[in-house]
Enzyme design. Structure first.
Site, PDB file in Angstrom:
ATOM      1  N   LYS A 142     -17.781   0.159  -1.792  1.00  0.00           N
ATOM      2  CA  LYS A 142     -17.059   1.425  -1.625  1.00  0.00           C
ATOM      3  C   LYS A 142     -17.682   2.552  -2.431  1.00  0.00           C
ATOM      4  O   LYS A 142     -17.471   3.711  -2.132  1.00  0.00           O
ATOM      5  CB  LYS A 142     -15.592   1.244  -2.011  1.00  0.00           C
ATOM      6  CG  LYS A 142     -14.931   0.095  -1.231  1.00  0.00           C
ATOM      7  CD  LYS A 142     -13.491   0.351  -0.962  1.00  0.00           C
ATOM      8  CE  LYS A 142     -12.876  -0.817  -0.207  1.00  0.00           C
ATOM      9  NZ  LYS A 142     -11.631  -0.481   0.453  1.00  0.00           N
ATOM     10  N   PHE A 187      -8.525   0.280  -6.263  1.00  0.00           N
ATOM     11  CA  PHE A 187      -7.839  -0.951  -6.637  1.00  0.00           C
ATOM     12  C   PHE A 187      -8.350  -2.083  -5.757  1.00  0.00           C
ATOM     13  O   PHE A 187      -8.840  -1.842  -4.663  1.00  0.00           O
ATOM     14  CB  PHE A 187      -6.321  -0.810  -6.461  1.00  0.00           C
ATOM     15  CG  PHE A 187      -5.641  -0.312  -7.698  1.00  0.00           C
ATOM     16  CD1 PHE A 187      -5.874   0.974  -8.161  1.00  0.00           C
ATOM     17  CD2 PHE A 187      -4.789  -1.133  -8.419  1.00  0.00           C
ATOM     18  CE1 PHE A 187      -5.262   1.435  -9.311  1.00  0.00           C
ATOM     19  CE2 PHE A 187      -4.173  -0.680  -9.575  1.00  0.00           C
ATOM     20  CZ  PHE A 187      -4.408   0.608 -10.020  1.00  0.00           C
ATOM     21  N   LYS A 236      10.835   2.090  22.721  1.00  0.00           N
ATOM     22  CA  LYS A 236      10.950   0.720  22.200  1.00  0.00           C
ATOM     23  C   LYS A 236      10.466  -0.289  23.239  1.00  0.00           C
ATOM     24  O   LYS A 236      10.820  -0.190  24.411  1.00  0.00           O
ATOM     25  CB  LYS A 236      12.422   0.445  21.848  1.00  0.00           C
ATOM     26  CG  LYS A 236      12.623  -0.876  21.183  1.00  0.00           C
ATOM     27  CD  LYS A 236      14.072  -1.119  20.838  1.00  0.00           C
ATOM     28  CE  LYS A 236      14.228  -2.532  20.291  1.00  0.00           C
ATOM     29  NZ  LYS A 236      15.623  -2.911  20.173  1.00  0.00           N
ATOM     30  N   ASN A 257       1.730  -2.868   4.856  1.00  0.00           N
ATOM     31  CA  ASN A 257       1.113  -3.636   3.785  1.00  0.00           C
ATOM     32  C   ASN A 257       2.141  -3.801   2.685  1.00  0.00           C
ATOM     33  O   ASN A 257       2.892  -2.867   2.403  1.00  0.00           O
ATOM     34  CB  ASN A 257      -0.092  -2.878   3.229  1.00  0.00           C
ATOM     35  CG  ASN A 257      -1.379  -3.377   3.832  1.00  0.00           C
ATOM     36  OD1 ASN A 257      -1.374  -4.037   4.859  1.00  0.00           O
ATOM     37  ND2 ASN A 257      -2.476  -3.051   3.182  1.00  0.00           N
ATOM     38  N   ASP A 265      -5.402  -1.866   6.837  1.00  0.00           N
ATOM     39  CA  ASP A 265      -6.768  -1.787   7.378  1.00  0.00           C
ATOM     40  C   ASP A 265      -6.774  -1.620   8.886  1.00  0.00           C
ATOM     41  O   ASP A 265      -7.770  -1.184   9.451  1.00  0.00           O
ATOM     42  CB  ASP A 265      -7.544  -3.050   6.994  1.00  0.00           C
ATOM     43  CG  ASP A 265      -7.856  -3.065   5.514  1.00  0.00           C
ATOM     44  OD1 ASP A 265      -8.330  -2.026   5.009  1.00  0.00           O
ATOM     45  OD2 ASP A 265      -7.606  -4.095   4.854  1.00  0.00           O
TER      46      ASP A 265
HETATM   47  N1  CTP Z   1      -8.416   1.431   0.732  1.00  0.00           N
HETATM   48  C1  CTP Z   1      -8.578   2.599   1.421  1.00  0.00           C
HETATM   49  N2  CTP Z   1      -8.560   2.595   2.788  1.00  0.00           N
HETATM   50  C2  CTP Z   1      -8.388   1.460   3.476  1.00  0.00           C
HETATM   51  C3  CTP Z   1      -8.236   0.236   2.780  1.00  0.00           C
HETATM   52  C4  CTP Z   1      -8.253   0.256   1.399  1.00  0.00           C
HETATM   53  O1  CTP Z   1      -8.731   3.635   0.806  1.00  0.00           O
HETATM   54  N3  CTP Z   1      -8.371   1.491   4.793  1.00  0.00           N
HETATM   55  C5  CTP Z   1      -8.485   1.437  -0.728  1.00  0.00           C
HETATM   56  C6  CTP Z   1      -7.233   0.977  -1.440  1.00  0.00           C
HETATM   57  O2  CTP Z   1      -6.402   2.063  -1.743  1.00  0.00           O
HETATM   58  C7  CTP Z   1      -7.793   0.353  -2.697  1.00  0.00           C
HETATM   59  C8  CTP Z   1      -9.144  -0.182  -2.268  1.00  0.00           C
HETATM   60  O3  CTP Z   1      -9.495   0.537  -1.082  1.00  0.00           O
HETATM   61  O4  CTP Z   1      -8.042   1.301  -3.701  1.00  0.00           O
HETATM   62  C9  CTP Z   1      -9.207  -1.640  -1.976  1.00  0.00           C
HETATM   63  O5  CTP Z   1      -8.159  -2.031  -1.143  1.00  0.00           O
HETATM   64  P1  CTP Z   1      -7.987  -3.527  -0.697  1.00  0.00           P
HETATM   65  O6  CTP Z   1      -6.870  -3.593   0.270  1.00  0.00           O
HETATM   66  O7  CTP Z   1      -7.983  -4.437  -1.878  1.00  0.00           O
HETATM   67  O8  CTP Z   1      -9.369  -3.796   0.000  1.00  0.00           O
HETATM   68  P2  CTP Z   1      -9.847  -3.663   1.452  1.00  0.00           P
HETATM   69  O9  CTP Z   1     -10.816  -2.557   1.546  1.00  0.00           O
HETATM   70  O10 CTP Z   1      -8.685  -3.573   2.375  1.00  0.00           O
HETATM   71  O11 CTP Z   1     -10.653  -5.022   1.624  1.00  0.00           O
HETATM   72  P3  CTP Z   1     -10.121  -6.483   1.985  1.00  0.00           P
HETATM   73  O12 CTP Z   1      -8.797  -6.308   2.660  1.00  0.00           O
HETATM   74  O13 CTP Z   1     -11.163  -7.004   2.878  1.00  0.00           O
HETATM   75  O14 CTP Z   1     -10.041  -7.206   0.684  1.00  0.00           O
END
Ligand code: CTP
Length: 416
Positions: free
Chosen positions: A343, A325, A286, A207, A276
């Site tokens: 969340k 965030f 590899k 990411n 995610d």
């Molecule tokens: N987060 C987390 N675990 C994940 C994904 C996200 O703990 N697997 C946390 C991030 O650290 C952040 C918040 O969730 O504090 C939101 O992350 P974001 O990437 O904006 O949201 P997503 O949950 O991934 O949703 P989307 O990608 O659908 O917007």
């Protein structure tokens, strides 16, 4: 607000040429800095340079009536809230260790009751000499804090330990040492950076995230006196002073680290960009093109990673504060509101990643604080350090409204 007062004592080593940069950094960080230099320091750094950056006359002579008339040496020793000695030569360390007061600098160091932060700089063999080792030990036992020396090429031609710590590092230490102690006694976990999900030993899915926002949040918490654990995805950023850092690669490793720290933490700030999805299978070797049919590309099956923020937000809260965030490219505030609800955290810091300024690699960010029930506070485009300060101001306010009973293992059955 009244500026915190730093006395910068300079002794005569080549590293003294870096002292004006140090003083400038301190002044820029909001400190009121006065300098005192030894006679030999004046051969390496122009007093006028220090005078210009500090905005105060430089003190060099114990017996100069004009200097003493402005602020006498005892008043100056009392004035300081912290004394930084940079650079500290082997000779000065020796004089400090035996408590000499044979010039202005050593007299000030003996007279002051302020904490001492010492940045040694010298030839590597002088630093390693048993006499210097003994002096450092004596001073350490007396509560003197050392920063550096660092290793590298030395001005004398040798390689090794002996370089004065970089001015920016010294500024960070001073800031930490003199920060407001509003988070003293609190344990904080901050996640930062992006996670890296390996496809094979060479390739990975990541990411986008520089980690700067999370590192700034961790640094600010430490500056305010919190005990901080920084769970960081791969990042070349230096660990801010006073912080315990746990380096992780994957979302699963980050989850383990956060859950491991959760029982003793009171505040968790999830600034990391957690991937995610991860490859369902990680190839141990590899993936080679020659093993594939001509012109073919492999397909990578993905599985969902756990949502760490949602998982910890669902645990019994016991007075803890959990901040998430939301990096959004469109429909920012509504998406952040939905994320907050989904969340179950206490606050979402939303940022619009489609803006040209701020966001990812930038040192600045424009965020909005999104609170349960709808209230939103939108901040201007600010340095990430300032965003971090604003965030901690909000969290502190919220902590003030909560009972101070977190920090132990959450009891089963307790509710949020
Ligand atoms: N987060 C987390 N675990 C994940 C994904 C996200 O703990 N697997 C946390 C991030 O650290 C952040 C918040 O969730 O504090 C939101 O992350 P974001 O990437 O904006 O949201 P997503 O949950 O991934 O949703 P989307 O990608 O659908 O917007």
């Amino acid at each position: 607000m009244e500026r915190r007062r730093i006395l910068c004592a300079v002794s005569g080593g080549i590293a003294a040429y870096k002292t004006p940069e140090l003083v400038r950094g301190l002044v820029r960080s909001g400190f009121d800095v006065r300098c005192a230099i030894t006679a030999s320091a004046a051969r390496f750094v122009a007093p006028l340079a220090l005078e210009t950056v500090s905005g105060h006359r430089v003190r060099a002579d114990l017996f100069d009536r004009a200097e003493e008339g402005e602020i006498d040496h005892i008043a100056l020793a009392d004035w300081a809230e912290l004394v930084v000695v940079a650079p500290a030569t082997a000779n000065l360390l020796a004089r400090m260790a035996i408590g000499m007061a044979d010039d202005l600098v050593t007299t000030l160091l003996l007279a002051t009751r302020a904490p001492l932060l010492v940045a040694p700089a010298m030839n590597v063999n002088m630093w390693r000499h048993p006499a210097t080792r003994g002096n450092v030990e004596v001073l350490g036992r007396r509560g003197v804090r050392f920063i550096g020396p660092e290793s590298g090429a030395l001005a004398c031609g040798w390689e090794g330990e002996g370089r004065m710590a970089e001015p920016a590092r010294i500024v960070a230490e001073v800031t930490l040492a003199l920060g407001p102690r509003t988070l003293a006694g609190e344990r904080v976990v901050v996640t930062a950076g992006g996670t890296r999900e390996p496809v094979d030993p060479v390739r990975s899915l990541t990411n986008r995230s520089s980690g700067k926002m999370g590192f700034a949040i961790a640094a600010e918490a430490a500056r305010r006196g919190a005990e901080v654990v920084l769970v960081a995805g791969p990042s070349a950023l230096p660990t801010p002073p006073g912080i315990r850092r746990i380096d992780v690669q994957t979302a699963l490793e980050m989850r383990d680290a956060v859950l491991g720290e959760w029982p003793s933490a009171r505040i968790v700030v999830m600034a990391a960009a957690v991937a995610d999805f991860r490859p369902a299978d990680r190839a141990l070797q590899k993936i080679k093109k020659e093993d594939l049919p001509e012109g073919a590309a492999p397909s990578i099956a993905l599985v969902r990673n756990p949502d760490i923020l949602a998982e910890i937000s669902a645990l019994p809260r016991d007075g803890r504060v959990v901040v998430g965030f939301a990096a959004e490219s469109h429909d920012v505030l509504d998406s952040a509101r939905r994320k907050l609800e989904r969340k179950g955290c206490d606050l979402i810091v939303a940022n619009d990643i489609s803006r040209e300024q701020g966001g990812f690699d930038s040192d600045r960010n424009a965020v909005a604080f999104v609170w349960p029930g709808g209230p939103v506070e939108e901040l201007a485009l600010l340095p990430k350090t300032e965003v971090a300060a604003q965030l901690w101001d909000r969290i502190e306010k919220r902590l003030g409204a909560l009972p101070r009973d977190a920090g132990a293992e959450p009891s089963a059955g307790a509710s949020r």
